[in-house]
Design a protein around this motif. Structure first.
Motif, short mmCIF file in Angstrom:
data_model
loop_
_atom_site.label_atom_id
_atom_site.label_comp_id
_atom_site.label_asym_id
_atom_site.label_seq_id
_atom_site.Cartn_x
_atom_site.Cartn_y
_atom_site.Cartn_z
N PRO A 1 103.19 0.26 40.32
CA PRO A 1 102.10 -0.15 41.21
C PRO A 1 100.76 -0.25 40.48
N LEU A 2 99.92 -1.14 40.96
CA LEU A 2 98.61 -1.34 40.34
C LEU A 2 97.79 -0.06 40.37
N ALA A 3 98.04 0.79 41.37
CA ALA A 3 97.29 2.04 41.48
C ALA A 3 97.49 2.93 40.25
N VAL A 4 98.65 2.80 39.59
CA VAL A 4 98.91 3.61 38.40
C VAL A 4 97.99 3.17 37.26
N THR A 5 97.83 1.85 37.09
CA THR A 5 96.91 1.35 36.06
C THR A 5 95.48 1.79 36.36
N THR A 6 95.09 1.68 37.62
CA THR A 6 93.74 2.12 38.02
C THR A 6 93.55 3.60 37.73
N ARG A 7 94.59 4.37 38.02
CA ARG A 7 94.51 5.82 37.81
C ARG A 7 94.35 6.14 36.33
N LEU A 8 95.11 5.42 35.50
CA LEU A 8 95.07 5.69 34.06
C LEU A 8 93.73 5.32 33.44
N LEU A 9 93.23 4.13 33.79
CA LEU A 9 92.06 3.60 33.08
C LEU A 9 90.73 3.94 33.74
N GLU A 10 90.69 3.97 35.06
CA GLU A 10 89.42 4.15 35.74
C GLU A 10 89.23 5.58 36.25
N THR A 11 90.21 6.08 36.99
CA THR A 11 90.06 7.42 37.56
C THR A 11 90.01 8.49 36.46
N HIS A 12 90.94 8.40 35.51
CA HIS A 12 91.05 9.45 34.49
C HIS A 12 90.58 9.01 33.10
N ASP A 13 90.46 7.70 32.88
CA ASP A 13 90.08 7.19 31.55
C ASP A 13 90.90 7.90 30.47
N ILE A 14 92.18 7.64 30.49
CA ILE A 14 93.10 8.40 29.65
C ILE A 14 92.88 8.15 28.16
N LEU A 15 92.23 7.04 27.82
CA LEU A 15 91.94 6.80 26.40
C LEU A 15 90.97 7.84 25.85
N LEU A 16 90.14 8.40 26.72
CA LEU A 16 89.23 9.46 26.29
C LEU A 16 89.97 10.78 26.05
N LEU A 17 91.23 10.83 26.44
CA LEU A 17 92.08 11.99 26.14
C LEU A 17 92.99 11.71 24.95
N LEU A 18 93.52 10.50 24.88
CA LEU A 18 94.49 10.19 23.83
C LEU A 18 93.86 10.15 22.44
N VAL A 19 92.65 9.64 22.34
CA VAL A 19 92.01 9.58 21.02
C VAL A 19 91.70 10.98 20.47
N PRO A 20 91.06 11.86 21.25
CA PRO A 20 90.87 13.23 20.74
C PRO A 20 92.19 13.95 20.47
N LEU A 21 93.22 13.63 21.27
CA LEU A 21 94.53 14.25 21.04
C LEU A 21 95.09 13.81 19.69
N MET A 22 94.90 12.54 19.35
CA MET A 22 95.34 12.05 18.04
C MET A 22 94.63 12.81 16.92
N GLU A 23 93.35 13.06 17.09
CA GLU A 23 92.58 13.78 16.07
C GLU A 23 92.98 15.25 15.99
N LYS A 24 93.30 15.83 17.12
CA LYS A 24 93.61 17.26 17.18
C LYS A 24 95.01 17.56 16.65
N ALA A 25 95.96 16.66 16.88
CA ALA A 25 97.34 16.76 16.38
C ALA A 25 97.95 18.15 16.60
N PRO A 26 98.15 18.57 17.85
CA PRO A 26 98.73 19.90 18.09
C PRO A 26 100.19 20.01 17.70
N TRP A 27 100.83 18.90 17.37
CA TRP A 27 102.24 18.91 16.98
C TRP A 27 102.43 19.24 15.49
#
Length: 598
Positions: free
Chosen positions: A210-236
């Protein structure tokens, strides 16, 4: 009897008829039902479905488990189960953990790691586009859930995500609540690793959801602002505190990175890269993602991590790198069209979680009290046997190499110590100590004093405090403390495998009938999780039961003795030298091998 050789529980792959029945019977439970017999039955079925689904995916077989979830429209039921156990862990677990910590580690661990089982099963299902389509609006709840886990990963320091224990003695000093907290943290990390893959699959199949999922990812939560710091942090990736080696988290365990593999991308890092690629390179996502200066700078931080080594392993990142370079020049995504504004704003809410929270708001303590009275009560032997069959872990997940050779007797110990390493010599010396009648009888009375209330996985830990090395005619000071099996040998971060080992241990203990207790040694040269079953004996070495020894301690005039043995630590000493009279002594040659600290 030595308990090193565990017989690991395993599941057989389910038949298509069993899968159909199990999936069809999946229910949406109430919060107060978590941990009760019906809930445990469903947990066991989820475990078996998860086991079978992973085997099918790994072996390339017909994935009829996933097909059944799609056919019977049960993926939303899995997502609801995930929301339910998350709310339970957030709101109910803190209220009851101090009171249930004394129960078997398996009993308290199953509700905690149920979340990992469900997340793991969803990970297998959502790899397929049809499952994402079938989940429908329930994915809004799942996206919110994933974002909460990613925030935890980003905001928590890496050394707190998975706490490394430097020594076995450090573990034995934990109380029961601390042990549960450590299990909780380890399990939470495993769940977060599953979530990374789930996010990648949701972005893979974005056009089918559903389109709501895309909206949730990009607008509500702005998940790119989580994924980029996660890449830098590399907890794995981490450095092992004990040996200093670099390790990466793959296949549900930490693996040493060999020199030849240092340039190879960890699988979880690849998942993050692909998630970012899917969102940044998708035309509709570009159009919907309003690029502010802060968002632009966040994305441009990725450029430093894209090099030839990375691109060779993930060729699509070439296009991502080009897009980022164009972004740095033009300030906008190339070819991003405008999304026509609409006067209507429709946003789906996270229905499952909000319904649970709304239903029980203000009643958390009431639910916790109800569960303490009806659900989390002391287990019967039959219940423990049932719990034993609810955990099944592939043995390869926690094989750490061959165990040290077992030293069965004093003469064998001497021979082994003379031809082996210092660690083997120390192990041999402690073997000789634990065979002394004085040590076994003292430990027997110590275990018997609280055996009625002790958890089945209680382990007595024998150690030597700091002291000068005693010579012939002197006395060696020793200490015995109470611990739990789950607290031993935790330097390998093996939470689920540890639960599997405890499952076998508890089953045996439930059948022993109080005729023996568990004994371990806290010393540098002895494996931290090496536990032996020792029969109860009297002061003269005669076989006794825990009840008989407790009766001796309860006789009039022995109140001080009972109080001493009922403490959480017992201090005593054994003679060093040649045995004289009734008191057996430790041979002087063993003392120098004990690794005593002054």
């Amino acid at each position: 009897a030595d308990l090193d050789d565990e017989v690991w529980p395993t599941f057989e792959d389910l038949t298509p008829f069993e899968v159909e029945h199990f999936v069809q019977d999946l229910q949406e439970f109430k919060l107060e039902s978590v941990g009760d017999p019906r809930w445990l039955t469903q947990h066991e079925r989820v475990e078996k479905l998860n086991w079978t689904a992973h085997n099918q995916a790994k072996e390339g077989l017909d994935e009829f488990v996933v097909d059944q979830f799609n056919t019977q429209e049960k993926v939303p039921a899995l997502i609801y189960d995930l929301m339910l156990i998350e709310v339970w862990k957030e709101r109910i677990w803190p209220l009851i953990k101090a009171k249930i910590a004394k129960f078997s580690s398996l009993r308290t661990y199953i509700p905690v790691y149920h979340e990992a089982s469900v997340a793991n099963l969803l990970e297998v299902c959502l790899y397929h586009r049809t499952s994402c389509e079938e989940a429908g609006d329930a994915l809004v709840d799942l996206v919110d859930y994933c974002v909460r886990k990613l925030r935890y990963l980003v905001c928590t320091p890496n050394d707190e995500l998975v706490r490394q224990v430097a020594s076995a003695k450090e573990c034995t000093e934990w109380d029961n609540v601390r042990m549960l907290d450590e299990q909780f943290v380890e399990c939470e990390f495993q769940i977060c690793m599953c979530v990374i893959s789930i996010i990648r699959f949701l972005t893979d199949h974005r056009v089918a959801v559903p389109l709501a999922v895309t909206t949730r990812l990009l607008e509500t939560h702005d998940i790119l602002l989580l994924l980029v710091p996660l890449m830098e942090k590399a907890p794995w990736v981490r450095r092992n505190r004990i040996n200093g080696r670099i390790e990466k988290f793959e296949e549900h365990k930490w693996q040493v990175v060999e020199a030849d593999d240092e340039g190879r991308l960890p699988k979880l890092q690849s998942q993050v890269w692909l998630s970012i690629y899917n969102l940044v390179m998708d035309a509709e996502c570009r159009a919907r993602y309003e690029l502010t200066s802060f968002r632009r700078e966040n994305l441009l931080r990725l450029r430093r991590y894209i090099n030839e080594v990375v691109v060779d392993q993930l060729p699509p990142l070439t296009n991502l790198h080009r897009a980022l370079e164009e972004l740095s020049i033009s300030g906008q995504f190339t070819g991003a069209g405008d999304v026509a504004p609409t006067p209507f704003v429709v946003e789906l809410v996270a229905e499952a979680r909000e319904a649970i929270v709304r239903t029980y708001e203000g009643r958390w303590q009431e639910v916790a009290d109800q569960q303490l009275q009806t659900v989390f009560v002391k287990e019967t032997p039959d219940e423990l046997k049932r719990l034993t069959n609810m955990i099944s872990i592939p043995k390869e997940l926690f094989d750490d190499g061959p165990e040290p050779p077992e030293l069965s007797g004093t003469s064998d110990a001497v021979a082994a110590a003379q031809s082996s390493s210092v660690a083997s010599a120390e192990s041999a010396a402690w073997e000789a100590v634990t065979k002394l009648a004085l040590v076994r009888s003292t430990a027997s009375f110590f275990a018997a004093a609280k055996s009625e209330d002790a958890p089945l996985d209680e382990v007595l830990v024998l150690s030597a405090p700091a002291q000068p090395t005693p010579g012939p005619g002197g006395r060696l000071k020793l200490e015995i403390t109470r611990s739990r099996k789950g607290q031993l040998g935790r330097t390998g971060d093996k939470s689920r495998s540890g639960a599997a080992a405890d499952a076998n241990l508890l089953a045996r203990r439930a059948e022993s009938g109080g005729e023996d207790f568990l004994l371990a040694v806290a010393a540098d040269g002895v494996p931290a999780d090496k536990v032996q079953s020792v029969p109860f004996v009297s002061q003269k070495g005669a076989s006794r039961t825990a009840e008989q020894l407790r009766s001796l301690l309860s006789k009039p005039g022995r109140e001080d003795l009972l109080e001493m043995y009922s403490d959480d630590i017992a201090e005593f000493s054994i003679p060093v030298g040649l045995s004289a009279g009734e008191e057996e002594a430790l041979e002087p040659r063993f003392v120098s091998w004990l690794g005593l600290h002054v």
